[in-house]
Design an enzyme around this catalytic site. Structure first.
Site, short mmCIF file in Angstrom:
data_model
loop_
_atom_site.label_atom_id
_atom_site.label_comp_id
_atom_site.label_asym_id
_atom_site.label_seq_id
_atom_site.Cartn_x
_atom_site.Cartn_y
_atom_site.Cartn_z
N MET A 12 3.13 10.42 6.45
CA MET A 12 2.43 9.49 5.55
C MET A 12 2.45 8.09 6.13
SD MET A 12 3.12 10.65 1.74
CE MET A 12 2.76 12.32 1.24
N HIS A 44 3.10 4.58 -0.54
CA HIS A 44 2.86 6.03 -0.60
C HIS A 44 4.21 6.72 -0.76
CE1 HIS A 44 4.33 5.93 3.50
NE2 HIS A 44 3.36 5.10 3.84
N HIS A 63 7.30 5.45 1.19
CA HIS A 63 7.98 4.28 0.62
C HIS A 63 8.76 4.69 -0.63
CE1 HIS A 63 4.24 2.34 2.44
NE2 HIS A 63 5.22 1.68 3.06
N TYR A 87 0.84 -1.19 0.00
CA TYR A 87 0.00 0.00 0.00
C TYR A 87 0.89 1.24 0.00
CZ TYR A 87 -4.55 2.05 -0.09
OH TYR A 87 -5.66 2.72 -0.52
N GLN A 124 4.38 -9.76 13.07
CA GLN A 124 4.57 -8.53 13.82
C GLN A 124 3.26 -7.89 14.27
OE1 GLN A 124 6.65 -6.66 10.41
NE2 GLN A 124 5.48 -4.83 10.87
N ASP A 157 9.42 4.84 11.40
CA ASP A 157 9.47 3.76 12.38
C ASP A 157 10.88 3.75 12.99
OD1 ASP A 157 6.82 2.16 11.74
OD2 ASP A 157 7.72 2.75 9.84
P1 AMP Z 1 5.69 -0.28 6.04
O1 AMP Z 1 5.16 -0.65 4.69
O2 AMP Z 1 4.76 0.58 6.83
O3 AMP Z 1 6.23 -1.47 6.79
O4 AMP Z 1 6.95 0.66 5.76
C1 AMP Z 1 8.02 0.24 4.98
C2 AMP Z 1 9.16 1.22 5.15
O5 AMP Z 1 8.75 2.51 4.74
C3 AMP Z 1 9.62 1.33 6.60
O6 AMP Z 1 11.04 1.41 6.65
C4 AMP Z 1 8.98 2.61 7.04
O7 AMP Z 1 9.66 3.27 8.09
C5 AMP Z 1 9.04 3.44 5.77
N1 AMP Z 1 8.05 4.51 5.81
C6 AMP Z 1 6.73 4.39 6.09
N2 AMP Z 1 6.14 5.60 6.09
C7 AMP Z 1 7.11 6.50 5.85
C8 AMP Z 1 7.13 7.93 5.75
N3 AMP Z 1 6.04 8.68 5.91
N4 AMP Z 1 8.31 8.53 5.47
C9 AMP Z 1 9.45 7.79 5.31
N5 AMP Z 1 9.48 6.45 5.40
C10 AMP Z 1 8.33 5.82 5.66
#
Ligand code: AMP
Length: 282
Positions: free
Chosen positions: A184, A34, A37, A32, A61, A150
């Site tokens: 985001m 944005h 990512h 998903y 997780q 994160d």
């Molecule tokens: P997730 O799909 O939520 O597991 O995120 C995948 C990666 O994208 C992780 O390393 C997150 O920290 C990073 N990420 C998610 N949201 C953001 C954001 N708004 N700005 C920068 N990195 C992000």
């Protein structure tokens, strides 16, 4: 852009490229996608010959009462976005390819998961460390990219990679925000109009903390109280935690000095959002 779902095929394909001397940048995600990512994918594109993006919603997780079942998905859109941002390969394994019914090996980083989100999500970082280890065994990356969104996760992974001599560099990139400051997140689509508007208060509270620290104030408790008051002023917000911690150990600090991480989690209705900033006090 290539799509591989089978872990062994992904490893075989990528290790051949490694033998040819290609560098591999890796961006693990739960999909998903944005702009947050995409910022990681674009950075990986600039720094590597090959860019791999994994899309895998990691059961391990999520806690029992968390949103695994309803985690948003749109694989077709993700594919197009990843490709346009410069990905060469999407690794998208099925759940059974990653975890057989009797999975019994876990990676447990000590100490760093104890505070912040780990206080409220007891098995979460064990799940994260385990899946990132598995992904790094499948994707022989030179560099893996994580978001400061994160921050606790990124610090835990850096520690794990160091402790276990994993042959990969970890980079943490800045948080990408909406115009009003909201970080985001894939979960933001679940906010209704009012919650979405009010959620911008999280970033305002972090900016308020930074401003107070820059005026020379050092008392964490006081700053946290002001942040909490600001956030609770929005009727749909419920603070889970606000903490000011040192960057090395992620332990609460009473008096702010040097570099600190100010991190928080809050609910807007049933949606849990997190955000943070790193502030340096001279
Ligand atoms: P997730 O799909 O939520 O597991 O995120 C995948 C990666 O994208 C992780 O390393 C997150 O920290 C990073 N990420 C998610 N949201 C953001 C954001 N708004 N700005 C920068 N990195 C992000």
């Amino acid at each position: 852009m290539k799509l591989i779902r089978n872990p062994r095929k992904a490893y075989r394909y990528l290790s051949l490229l490694k033998v040819e001397g290609k560098t591999i940048g890796f961006v693990p995600t739960m999909g998903y996608l944005h702009e947050g990512h995409l910022s990681l994918i674009k950075k990986a594109r600039r720094e590597n010959d090959i860019v791999v993006v994994s899309i895998f919603v990691n059961t391990l997780q999520f806690g029992p009462r968390e949103d695994y079942e309803s985690y948003p998905k749109d694989f077709k859109r993700d594919k197009a976005l990843a490709r346009d941002a410069g990905a060469d390969l999407i690794f998208n394994p099925g759940i059974r390819a990653m975890y057989t019914g009797n999975h019994s090996t876990f990676v447990n980083v000590r100490k760093l998961p104890e505070n912040l989100c780990g206080r409220f999500r007891p098995r979460h970082f064990r799940g994260v460390a385990t899946v990132v280890t598995k992904l790094l065994n499948i994707v022989p990356a030179d560099t893996a990219y994580f978001g400061q969104k994160d921050a606790q996760q990124a610090f835990i992974i850096m520690k794990m990679v160091k402790d276990l001599n994993m042959p990969v560099a970890i980079k943490m990139l800045p948080i990408v925000r909406e115009k009003d400051g909201l970080a985001m997140s894939s979960r933001n689509i679940y906010l209704d109009t009012k919650q979405r508007r009010e959620a911008a208060v999280l970033y305002r509270s972090l900016c308020l903390a930074e401003k107070i620290i820059k005026t020379g104030k050092r008392d964490s408790k006081n700053i946290i109280k002001k942040m909490k008051n600001l956030i609770q002023g929005e009727s749909s917000a419920k603070v889970q935690y606000i903490s000011i911690v040192d960057i090395d150990r992620l332990k609460d600090v009473k008096k702010i000095k040097g570099r600190v991480l100010i991190a928080l989690a809050a609910y807007f209705g049933r949606i849990r959002l997190i955000d943070n900033i790193i502030v340096r006090r001279k």
